[in-house]
Design an enzyme around this catalytic site. Structure first.
Site, PDB file in Angstrom:
ATOM      1  N   ALA A  65       0.860  -1.175   0.000  1.00 23.08           N
ATOM      2  CA  ALA A  65       0.000   0.000   0.000  1.00 23.08           C
ATOM      3  C   ALA A  65       0.900   1.230   0.000  1.00 23.08           C
ATOM      4  O   ALA A  65       2.047   1.174   0.453  1.00 23.08           O
ATOM      5  CB  ALA A  65      -0.887  -0.026   1.233  1.00 23.08           C
ATOM      6  N   GLY A 110       0.538  -5.083   0.859  1.00 22.88           N
ATOM      7  CA  GLY A 110      -0.651  -5.222   0.015  1.00 22.88           C
ATOM      8  C   GLY A 110      -0.367  -5.941  -1.292  1.00 22.88           C
ATOM      9  O   GLY A 110      -1.250  -6.573  -1.874  1.00 22.88           O
ATOM     10  N   GLU A 113      -0.487  -9.487  -0.521  1.00 23.63           N
ATOM     11  CA  GLU A 113      -1.893  -9.856  -0.257  1.00 23.63           C
ATOM     12  C   GLU A 113      -2.676 -10.006  -1.563  1.00 23.63           C
ATOM     13  O   GLU A 113      -3.569 -10.838  -1.661  1.00 23.63           O
ATOM     14  CB  GLU A 113      -2.536  -8.807   0.657  1.00 23.63           C
ATOM     15  CG  GLU A 113      -2.006  -8.894   2.091  1.00 23.63           C
ATOM     16  CD  GLU A 113      -2.360  -7.692   2.932  1.00 23.63           C
ATOM     17  OE1 GLU A 113      -1.945  -6.569   2.564  1.00 23.63           O
ATOM     18  OE2 GLU A 113      -3.047  -7.844   3.952  1.00 23.63           O
ATOM     19  N   GLU A 133       4.597  -5.125   7.139  1.00 22.08           N
ATOM     20  CA  GLU A 133       3.791  -4.101   7.834  1.00 22.08           C
ATOM     21  C   GLU A 133       4.251  -3.860   9.264  1.00 22.08           C
ATOM     22  O   GLU A 133       4.219  -2.739   9.763  1.00 22.08           O
ATOM     23  CB  GLU A 133       2.308  -4.507   7.835  1.00 22.08           C
ATOM     24  CG  GLU A 133       1.603  -4.358   6.497  1.00 22.08           C
ATOM     25  CD  GLU A 133       1.692  -5.604   5.632  1.00 22.08           C
ATOM     26  OE1 GLU A 133       2.581  -6.462   5.883  1.00 22.08           O
ATOM     27  OE2 GLU A 133       0.896  -5.730   4.698  1.00 22.08           O
TER      28      GLU A 133
HETATM   29  N1  DAK Z   1       4.602   3.248  -0.673  1.00 19.89           N
HETATM   30  C1  DAK Z   1       5.001   4.434  -1.187  1.00 19.89           C
HETATM   31  N2  DAK Z   1       6.161   4.601  -1.819  1.00 19.89           N
HETATM   32  C2  DAK Z   1       6.965   3.542  -1.935  1.00 19.89           C
HETATM   33  C3  DAK Z   1       6.627   2.270  -1.419  1.00 19.89           C
HETATM   34  C4  DAK Z   1       5.369   2.155  -0.756  1.00 19.89           C
HETATM   35  N3  DAK Z   1       4.908   0.979  -0.274  1.00 19.89           N
HETATM   36  N4  DAK Z   1       7.637   1.411  -1.674  1.00 19.89           N
HETATM   37  C5  DAK Z   1       8.573   2.128  -2.338  1.00 19.89           C
HETATM   38  N5  DAK Z   1       8.172   3.406  -2.494  1.00 19.89           N
HETATM   39  C6  DAK Z   1       8.887   4.482  -3.164  1.00 19.89           C
HETATM   40  C7  DAK Z   1      10.101   4.939  -2.333  1.00 19.89           C
HETATM   41  O1  DAK Z   1       9.694   5.852  -1.343  1.00 19.89           O
HETATM   42  C8  DAK Z   1      10.950   5.581  -3.407  1.00 19.89           C
HETATM   43  O2  DAK Z   1      10.432   6.864  -3.700  1.00 19.89           O
HETATM   44  P1  DAK Z   1      11.449   8.125  -3.931  1.00 19.89           P
HETATM   45  O3  DAK Z   1      12.311   8.176  -2.711  1.00 19.89           O
HETATM   46  O4  DAK Z   1      12.216   7.742  -5.168  1.00 19.89           O
HETATM   47  O5  DAK Z   1      10.537   9.303  -4.119  1.00 19.89           O
HETATM   48  C9  DAK Z   1      10.692   4.719  -4.634  1.00 19.89           C
HETATM   49  O6  DAK Z   1       9.474   4.023  -4.366  1.00 19.89           O
HETATM   50  C10 DAK Z   1      11.780   3.684  -4.864  1.00 19.89           C
HETATM   51  O7  DAK Z   1      11.955   2.976  -3.651  1.00 19.89           O
HETATM   52  P2  DAK Z   1      13.394   2.767  -2.961  1.00 19.89           P
HETATM   53  O8  DAK Z   1      14.326   3.871  -3.334  1.00 19.89           O
HETATM   54  O9  DAK Z   1      13.148   2.517  -1.515  1.00 19.89           O
HETATM   55  O10 DAK Z   1      13.855   1.451  -3.681  1.00 19.89           O
HETATM   56  P3  DAK Z   1      14.827   0.321  -3.117  1.00 19.89           P
HETATM   57  O11 DAK Z   1      15.076  -0.615  -4.258  1.00 19.89           O
HETATM   58  O12 DAK Z   1      16.001   0.926  -2.404  1.00 19.89           O
HETATM   59  O13 DAK Z   1      13.973  -0.447  -1.999  1.00 19.89           O
HETATM   60  C11 DAK Z   1      12.016  -1.569  -1.156  1.00 19.89           C
HETATM   61  C12 DAK Z   1      12.850  -1.182  -2.392  1.00 19.89           C
HETATM   62  C13 DAK Z   1      10.731  -2.258  -1.684  1.00 19.89           C
HETATM   63  C14 DAK Z   1      12.782  -2.568  -0.287  1.00 19.89           C
HETATM   64  C15 DAK Z   1      11.678  -0.306  -0.331  1.00 19.89           C
HETATM   65  O14 DAK Z   1      11.149   0.696  -1.205  1.00 19.89           O
HETATM   66  C16 DAK Z   1      10.655  -0.547   0.733  1.00 19.89           C
HETATM   67  O15 DAK Z   1      10.935  -1.081   1.770  1.00 19.89           O
HETATM   68  N6  DAK Z   1       9.400  -0.122   0.451  1.00 19.89           N
HETATM   69  C17 DAK Z   1       8.315  -0.262   1.422  1.00 19.89           C
HETATM   70  C18 DAK Z   1       7.823  -1.687   1.410  1.00 19.89           C
HETATM   71  C19 DAK Z   1       6.736  -1.876   2.425  1.00 19.89           C
HETATM   72  O16 DAK Z   1       6.916  -1.629   3.623  1.00 19.89           O
HETATM   73  N7  DAK Z   1       5.629  -2.332   1.933  1.00 19.89           N
HETATM   74  C20 DAK Z   1       4.441  -2.543   2.801  1.00 19.89           C
HETATM   75  C21 DAK Z   1       3.657  -1.292   2.753  1.00 19.89           C
HETATM   76  S1  DAK Z   1       2.429  -1.352   4.008  1.00 19.89           S
HETATM   77  C22 DAK Z   1      -4.555  -1.025   5.829  1.00 19.89           C
HETATM   78  C23 DAK Z   1      -4.692  -1.642   4.628  1.00 19.89           C
HETATM   79  C24 DAK Z   1      -3.612  -2.144   3.995  1.00 19.89           C
HETATM   80  C25 DAK Z   1      -2.371  -2.006   4.496  1.00 19.89           C
HETATM   81  C26 DAK Z   1      -2.228  -1.394   5.679  1.00 19.89           C
HETATM   82  C27 DAK Z   1      -3.309  -0.928   6.372  1.00 19.89           C
HETATM   83  N8  DAK Z   1      -5.670  -0.464   6.461  1.00 19.89           N
HETATM   84  C28 DAK Z   1      -5.855   0.941   6.343  1.00 19.89           C
HETATM   85  C29 DAK Z   1      -6.132  -1.099   7.672  1.00 19.89           C
HETATM   86  C30 DAK Z   1      -1.228  -2.446   3.769  1.00 19.89           C
HETATM   87  C31 DAK Z   1      -0.027  -1.991   4.135  1.00 19.89           C
HETATM   88  C32 DAK Z   1       1.135  -2.125   3.324  1.00 19.89           C
HETATM   89  O17 DAK Z   1       1.155  -2.658   2.257  1.00 19.89           O
END
Ligand code: DAK
Length: 259
Positions: A65, A110, A113, A133
């Site tokens: 997400a 997400g 998921e 998460e």
């Molecule tokens: N959201 C927004 N931007 C993201 C992103 C994300 N999930 N993942 C990556 N980006 C963006 C980065 O901020 C970066 O943007 P800039 O800095 O260039 O502006 C760009 O994509 C490239 O990312 P990186 O520079 O970080 O690239 P790397 O290859 O170094 O790293 C990475 C890739 C995938 C390991 C890293 O980007 C990372 O850790 N990303 C976050 C992954 C993550 O935590 N995913 C889970 C998200 S939480 C809910 C419903 C659903 C959910 C939650 C609550 N309700 C409301 C109850 C679901 C939650 C999730 O999915």
């Protein structure tokens, strides 16, 4: 129909959906979630489409997400966002069309998921999958705490959910999170090959099988077997059943019409 965050294509009974926000690794904001829900309806309403492939543009399938759009959500906004995600995943899961996730890179949060709601998942060797998460101080909100244990078992799911660690394509295959793992450059070819095989089958039976497996897993075994008996018998009212068996006896390939 035109989509801002998706590239959609249709070819030989196969629908192709590519999430196209590569600058943020295809992270899911509300707009993209709504578009995915819409395209699933579009493909479902197109009777020529029998199966769909979902993949991502660039180095990610879906990195989760969109954290920047979630960061300042109120509890009510978070509820609405979670509902949107569940509507999208239920639509995929209950669609008459099987969805094949072609996991080309990061499938996190997400993104992981979404693949759990698909019918078949193929991972590129270099893919990275997981539910990180917990590292953000939240837990999965699009069904990950529910579908993941059903797919990989309770303990493995808890380990992944509690540690937030990412796994590669091989490990995803070993724990049963994906059907197969292939070399990166073989991913789309493999997905299209499987989709092509499905596209040649009876769309009535494709739908029946999806419904039986999905519904059957939510009810007790006796009721599920009764459901199978009822679907099985109604299959004998279809053109495709007559054609399938006739073609076998005539030693030729069946030509199914989905009726
Ligand atoms: N959201 C927004 N931007 C993201 C992103 C994300 N999930 N993942 C990556 N980006 C963006 C980065 O901020 C970066 O943007 P800039 O800095 O260039 O502006 C760009 O994509 C490239 O990312 P990186 O520079 O970080 O690239 P790397 O290859 O170094 O790293 C990475 C890739 C995938 C390991 C890293 O980007 C990372 O850790 N990303 C976050 C992954 C993550 O935590 N995913 C889970 C998200 S939480 C809910 C419903 C659903 C959910 C939650 C609550 N309700 C409301 C109850 C679901 C939650 C999730 O999915």
């Amino acid at each position: 129909m035109a989509y801002k965050n998706l590239i959609v294509d249709k070819k030989e009974g196969i629908g192709f959906i590519k999430i196209n926000r590569p600058k943020v690794l295809n992270a899911l904001n509300s707009e993209t979630i709504k578009e995915i829900t819409k395209v699933v309806c579009e493909l479902e309403n197109d009777k020529k489409i029998k199966v769909a492939i979902l993949t991502g543009e660039g180095k990610a399938f879906i990195a989760g997400a969109d954290i920047s759009s979630m960061a300042n959500m109120t509890p009510l906004e978070a509820k609405e966002f979670a509902k949107l995600g569940h509507i999208m995943l239920n639509k995929i899961e209950r669609s008459r069309i099987p969805f094949i996730a072609a996991v080309n890179g990061f499938a996190l949060g997400g993104g992981c998921e979404i693949l759990q709601a698909c019918d078949i998942a193929i991972a590129a060797k270099s893919a990275k999958l997981g539910q990180p998460e917990i590292n953000l101080g939240i837990h999965p909100g699009f069904g990950g705490t529910q579908r993941l244990p059903r797919l990989v078992g309770i303990m493995k799911a808890k380990e992944l959910l509690l540690t937030g660690r990412n796994i590669d394509g091989d490990e995803a295959f070993n724990i049963g999170l994906v059907n197969m793992v292939v070399e990166d450059d073989q991913l789309m070819e493999t997905a299209e090959d499987i989709a092509g095989k499905i596209a040649g089958k009876s769309s009535v039976q494709i739908q029946f099988i999806k419904e039986l497996v999905n519904t059957g897993l939510d009810i007790d075994l006796n009721s599920a077997n009764s459901l199978e008996i009822s679907y099985f018998s109604s299959g004998f009212s279809t053109y495709d059943q007559k054609e399938g068996m006739k073609a076998f006896l005539e030693k030729r390939k069946p030509i199914f019409k989905g009726k």
